[in-house]
Scaffold this active site. Structure first.
Site, PDB file in Angstrom:
ATOM      1  N   ARG A 239       4.666 -43.768  36.055  1.00 48.25           N
ATOM      2  CA  ARG A 239       3.647 -42.719  35.980  1.00 48.25           C
ATOM      3  C   ARG A 239       2.280 -43.373  35.806  1.00 48.25           C
ATOM      4  NH1 ARG A 239       6.906 -39.882  37.875  1.00 48.25           N
ATOM      5  NH2 ARG A 239       7.662 -37.848  37.156  1.00 48.25           N
ATOM      6  N   GLU A 268      -2.985 -37.502  40.171  1.00 50.99           N
ATOM      7  CA  GLU A 268      -2.641 -37.408  41.594  1.00 50.99           C
ATOM      8  C   GLU A 268      -3.026 -36.043  42.155  1.00 50.99           C
ATOM      9  OE1 GLU A 268       1.515 -38.346  41.687  1.00 50.99           O
ATOM     10  OE2 GLU A 268       1.184 -40.323  40.822  1.00 50.99           O
ATOM     11  N   HIS A 286       2.845 -41.951  45.722  1.00 48.31           N
ATOM     12  CA  HIS A 286       3.978 -41.485  44.912  1.00 48.31           C
ATOM     13  C   HIS A 286       5.218 -41.219  45.777  1.00 48.31           C
ATOM     14  CE1 HIS A 286       5.032 -39.384  40.876  1.00 48.31           C
ATOM     15  NE2 HIS A 286       6.106 -39.920  41.432  1.00 48.31           N
TER      16      HIS A 286
HETATM   17  C1  GLV Z   1       9.358 -38.979  40.443  1.00 51.55           C
HETATM   18  O1  GLV Z   1       8.334 -39.482  40.142  1.00 51.55           O
HETATM   19  C2  GLV Z   1      10.338 -38.569  39.507  1.00 51.55           C
HETATM   20  O2  GLV Z   1      10.072 -38.552  38.301  1.00 51.55           O
HETATM   21  O3  GLV Z   1      11.447 -38.218  39.941  1.00 51.55           O
END
Ligand code: GLV
Length: 323
Positions: A239, A268, A286
């Site tokens: 993250r 984001e 991401h």
């Molecule tokens: C993606 O970032 C997730 O947490 O699955």
């Protein structure tokens, strides 16, 4: 008998939708943009369950406006988009989708590690710009990945999957985690438990695999980056909020850190424009778990949690509960 009403906040893979439709009344918002706050509040008012994604911020105010809500199934392993404490206090169950995305996320962490170490993005941009005139002995030379030291911060499922990949590259694997792994697992992974400070000081690559919460937010800041070697690279597929962007940008600009591979950002889809000017960073939108097979399994897992709940079974993959 009236069926339980389930909100699906944005596009999901069809298999999940089919499963939900067999068991529930689905309010499907088949949009790529998701629901704006007001629309989400309104849609949740009459739903007993919601299948949401990490772009949906579900906080106490929203929960207060959703009196019927009993289950939140997040299509992600991370759940920092949800105020789990507020949900639990209201008797609402929260679930996530662990396990199914472990390997693809570890693949992407390794892709970033290789790309940053061997300057893949930079080299490709350079070629596409028509710069290639001849083979040269020192052209775009990067760092060696094989035999390098990898520091894994957070040794859960994904961290361990990254460690398994590192073995194939003959890397020395150090890790730090809230809990030390059993010795047999450490041996199997070829990973050695060290303090955070030892990890930062020794690693050529540091890969983050921590959840984002109040204890980890901003936990990779100027002090931690200063402890890293100036030849080291930071990889983040966890993250964005874990890292202090300003401190990371300063370290990259000043050359106290060699590079970074980032798949995640604090706000984001915003990416600090400072990153775009740097050659020594690889930036991805991401896509850690983004293979069709994995994303389909994630959607299905969330749908299965809803179905288990509708059937009155023990709901699997609950978060915020011990054991
Ligand atoms: C993606 O970032 C997730 O947490 O699955």
């Amino acid at each position: 008998m009236s069926r339980c009403r389930v909100l699906v906040t944005r596009y999901v893979y069809p298999a999940a939708l089919e499963l939900l439709r067999r068991h529930t009344e689905v309010d499907y918002r088949d949009s790529r943009d998701g629901l704006a706050r007001d629309a989400l509040t309104e849609a949740l008012r009459s739903c007993a369950a919601v299948v949401c994604q990490l772009t949906d911020r579900i906080d106490a105010d929203l929960l207060d406006a959703a009196p019927e809500l009993r289950l939140i199934a997040n299509v992600a392993v991370g759940y920092d988009n949800i105020d789990v404490g507020a949900a639990t206090a209201r008797g609402i169950v929260v679930t996530n989708t662990p396990g199914v995305l472990t390997e693809s996320t570890a693949d992407l962490a390794f892709a970033l590690l290789l790309a940053v170490g061997r300057r893949v993005g930079e080299a490709e941009r350079w070629l596409r710009a028509g710069n290639w005139r001849q083979w040269e002995i020192d052209l775009l030379c990067g760092r060696e990945v094989h035999g390098a030291t990898l520091g894994i911060l957070g040794m859960g499922r994904i961290g361990q999957a990254v460690a398994r990949r590192a073995r194939g590259f003959a890397m020395e694997v150090l890790y730090h985690s809230r809990r030390q792994l059993p010795e047999s697992t450490e041996r199997e992974l070829g990973a050695r438990f060290v303090t955070r400070a030892e990890l930062f000081a020794a690693a050529d690559f540091v890969s983050l695999h921590l959840p984002l919460d109040a204890t980890t937010r901003g936990s990779i800041g100027a002090a931690e980056l200063r402890q890293m070697k100036s030849t080291a690279c930071l990889i983040n597929t966890a993250r964005g909020g874990l890292v202090d962007d300003g401190a990371l940008l300063a370290a990259l600009r000043e050359g106290t850190l060699a590079g970074a591979g980032l798949d995640v950002f604090p706000a984001e889809p915003e990416v600090d424009p400072g990153y775009l000017e740097l050659e020594n960073v690889v930036l991805l939108p991401h896509i850690g778990s983004a293979s069709v097979a994995t994303r389909t399994r994630m959607c299905l897992l969330a749908a299965e949690s809803v179905v288990a709940w509708v059937r009155g079974e023990v709901v699997p993959r609950q978060v915020g509960v011990e054991g």
